[in-house]
Structures are given as C-alpha cells and as structure tokens.
Design a protein around this motif. Structure first.
Motif, PDB file in Angstrom:
ATOM      1  N   GLU A  85       3.899  13.265  -0.029  1.00  0.00           N
ATOM      2  CA  GLU A  85       4.392  12.043   0.613  1.00  0.00           C
ATOM      3  C   GLU A  85       3.700  10.828   0.004  1.00  0.00           C
ATOM      4  N   THR A  86       4.483   9.935  -0.567  1.00  0.00           N
ATOM      5  CA  THR A  86       3.949   8.688  -1.100  1.00  0.00           C
ATOM      6  C   THR A  86       4.070   7.608  -0.037  1.00  0.00           C
ATOM      7  N   VAL A  87       2.943   7.030   0.326  1.00  0.00           N
ATOM      8  CA  VAL A  87       2.877   5.991   1.352  1.00  0.00           C
ATOM      9  C   VAL A  87       2.639   4.654   0.648  1.00  0.00           C
ATOM     10  N   VAL A  88       3.638   3.792   0.648  1.00  0.00           N
ATOM     11  CA  VAL A  88       3.578   2.506  -0.050  1.00  0.00           C
ATOM     12  C   VAL A  88       3.258   1.422   0.964  1.00  0.00           C
ATOM     13  N   ASN A  89       2.033   0.908   0.917  1.00  0.00           N
ATOM     14  CA  ASN A  89       1.626  -0.179   1.801  1.00  0.00           C
ATOM     15  C   ASN A  89       1.828  -1.554   1.171  1.00  0.00           C
ATOM     16  N   ASP A  90       2.120  -1.579  -0.117  1.00  0.00           N
ATOM     17  CA  ASP A  90       2.412  -2.828  -0.824  1.00  0.00           C
ATOM     18  C   ASP A  90       3.433  -2.502  -1.910  1.00  0.00           C
ATOM     19  N   PRO A  91       4.709  -2.904  -1.753  1.00  0.00           N
ATOM     20  CA  PRO A  91       5.715  -2.598  -2.774  1.00  0.00           C
ATOM     21  C   PRO A  91       5.328  -3.064  -4.173  1.00  0.00           C
ATOM     22  N   GLY A  92       4.461  -4.089  -4.269  1.00  0.00           N
ATOM     23  CA  GLY A  92       4.010  -4.542  -5.568  1.00  0.00           C
ATOM     24  C   GLY A  92       3.240  -3.485  -6.336  1.00  0.00           C
ATOM     25  N   ASP A  93       2.655  -2.491  -5.635  1.00  0.00           N
ATOM     26  CA  ASP A  93       1.965  -1.407  -6.316  1.00  0.00           C
ATOM     27  C   ASP A  93       2.910  -0.628  -7.217  1.00  0.00           C
ATOM     28  N   LEU A  94       4.203  -0.607  -6.869  1.00  0.00           N
ATOM     29  CA  LEU A  94       5.208   0.091  -7.678  1.00  0.00           C
ATOM     30  C   LEU A  94       6.113  -0.885  -8.422  1.00  0.00           C
ATOM     31  N   GLY A  95       5.723  -2.149  -8.458  1.00  0.00           N
ATOM     32  CA  GLY A  95       6.507  -3.140  -9.186  1.00  0.00           C
ATOM     33  C   GLY A  95       7.774  -3.569  -8.491  1.00  0.00           C
ATOM     34  N   CYS A  96       7.808  -3.505  -7.157  1.00  0.00           N
ATOM     35  CA  CYS A  96       8.993  -3.896  -6.391  1.00  0.00           C
ATOM     36  C   CYS A  96       8.677  -5.110  -5.523  1.00  0.00           C
ATOM     37  N   LEU A  97       9.715  -5.842  -5.159  1.00  0.00           N
ATOM     38  CA  LEU A  97       9.571  -6.955  -4.233  1.00  0.00           C
ATOM     39  C   LEU A  97       9.608  -6.433  -2.795  1.00  0.00           C
TER      40      LEU A  97
END
Length: 295
Positions: free
Chosen positions: A214-226
């Motif tokens: 499970e990938t938990v994204v707390n900041d979309p910028g970590d994956l280059g997304c807005l």
C-alpha cells in the motif's frame, strides 16, 4: 482531502484540535465516511471516503458475488466486471459525494457566498493505493510474508526507495523527511513501512491470508502530481507503479542465490560452441546486476 486554502490555514492545521462541525456519515454510495468543517476562518474542511467500501455497493447491485476482506476483496464471481467497477471511481464520483453532503450539512458559507465566488475546492491530502495478493492457503501467505519481512528490512535505504519511487532528490535542497524502514507490530501482525519524503509504502498481511502493498501519498508532489482532485487519476497511476516496482524489487531479491546457473553464466568465463571465449563479468557492476535480474 481538504480544500485549497490560503496561507492563513496553516495556523489552523498546527493546532491540536479541530473545532467545528464533525459528522460521521453513512452514505448510500460510499458507506461509512465523515465530513469535518472547521469553525474558524478560512473554514478548512476534511472529507474521508473509502474506495473499497464504494466498490462493494455497485458490485452487489449488479449481482457480483464476492468474499470480503477487512478492506478489500478476497474473491469474486466476476473479476473483470469488478475491476471495471473499481476503475470507475474517480474525481467526479468523489465530487458528487462532497456536493451531496454540502447541501445537507450546516456550513459557515451560504449560497450567497458561493454565488460571490467563495466556496471549497477539493484537494488530495492523503491517498492510499493498494495491491493485494490473495493466497488460496493462508499458511502459504504467512510464510511468504514472513520471508518478505526478513529479507527487506533495509528497503527504505535512499538508493532503494528512490528506485521504487523513480524520483531522486532535488539538487541544492535538503531532503524532506527521512529515508528509513520501520517495523511496527500490532498484536501478532507485522507492518513494514518504507518512507520517502512525506509518503511511504507499507506492507502487511490482510486478515492472515493476503499480503498487501500500500502506497500512502501524503503529498502528491512526492510523485510529481498536483494536489487538486482532478489529478487523482494520474496520482493513482503513479502510485500503482510504485507498488509494482516494490514488488519487482523484492522478487529480484528473492532469486539471488550465488549457486544459481544465472550467476555462473555471468561471473565465470565461458567458451562458445564455435570456440570463442567469453570473459567473466564483474558481479558488483550495476549493468551486471541488471543482466542477472533479466536472466
């Protein structure tokens, strides 16, 4: 998810409490959910929904039989149809949910405020994207997961976690967050967490029979997304790629016995059928490691 608000919202986020309206909901489409609206200006709001709970409802309506996990599916009668339902969950579905409950709950902003251009816009605060592998025999799932934990205690090292996330550090800027692996035990179950910037990947055994990444994204910028909600589809695609690369990395690590024929083909000189000599390759070189993984 919270709305996109001006910088004054940061002071509210820093407080230890969230004063205002907090409603735990039961939605016909999403099941359990909640909406929280802060009573202080600029009135930031939080919305939480669960995609697994949403998918169960249309699946039941069209007659797809399934066995539930705590947060997912163990089996179903029509996997392709169920996957098509899951793929329908997107920004529009979540936006309809928000608008429906905004029209029901008491809010600090009125219809006149909205007509004047003052309203909430949904952004992604935390998104969790998972990949679950269900084993027919639970004992095999537990044995696999225990071996996975033992062999990947260092998965959070910078050179490994950056390979999984496909994103390095920006030059001239300090790294946000820490690169590390953290093992957490809840009762008899173990969670493995690998941290990257503000986000992380975690692995655990779901209901004793299904290893989950499970990938938990707390900041979309970590994956280059807005951050705005319309970018959810892109964020999901990138988070699924993170799950896949983590699994690929662990798969390569499970097949690294030095006595294997693949290692002998690479690390020892050989003589071809037409009499030409092929020299040995240095085992520690990155290209040699890539060749070993391919073989």
């Amino acid at each position: 998810m919270n709305r996109h608000a001006p910088a004054t919202e940061r002071r509210t986020k820093g407080t230890r409490r969230w004063p205002g309206c907090s409603s735990s909901l039961w939605d016909d489409d999403f099941g359990p959910a909640f909406v929280k609206v802060c009573a202080y200006f600029p009135y930031p709001a939080k919305i939480w929904v669960n995609g697994h709970e949403w998918a169960k409802r249309p699946a039941a309506k069209v007659g797809i039989g399934f066995t539930e996990l705590s947060n997912g599916f163990a089996s179903c009668t029509d996997p392709n149809a169920l996957q098509a339902i899951c793929d329908r969950l997107g920004p529009g579905t979540i936006g309809v949910f928000a608008e429906r409950w905004w029209s029901i709950l008491p809010l600090p902003l009125t219809g006149a405020d909205r007509a004047a251009g003052y309203w909430w816009q949904l952004s992604m605060r935390q998104v969790e994207v998972s990949r679950t592998m269900v084993f027919d025999a639970p004992r095999h799932a537990r044995g696999f997961f225990e071996a996975l934990v033992a062999d990947n205690l260092d998965i959070g090292r910078p050179e490994v976690i950056e390979l999984i996330f496909k994103r390095g550090q920006r030059r001239g800027r300090p790294a946000a967050g820490q690169f590390k692996t953290k093992i957490v035990t809840y009762g008899t179950e173990v969670n493995v967490n690998a941290f990257y910037r503000h986000s992380r990947t975690k692995q655990h055994l779901e209901d004793g029979r299904a290893p989950r990444i499970e990938t938990v994204v707390n900041d979309p910028g970590d994956l280059g997304c807005l951050r705005r909600l319309p970018n959810l589809d892109e964020l999901q695609t990138r988070a699924r790629a993170v799950n896949r690369r983590l699994l690929d990395t662990e798969r390569v690590g499970q097949s690294c016995a030095l006595a294997s024929p693949a290692f002998e083909r690479i690390a020892r000189p050989t003589l071809t059928e037409d009499g030409r000599r092929a020299p040995a390759l240095r085992f520690g070189a990155p290209r040699v490691q890539a060749l070993a993984g391919a073989l």
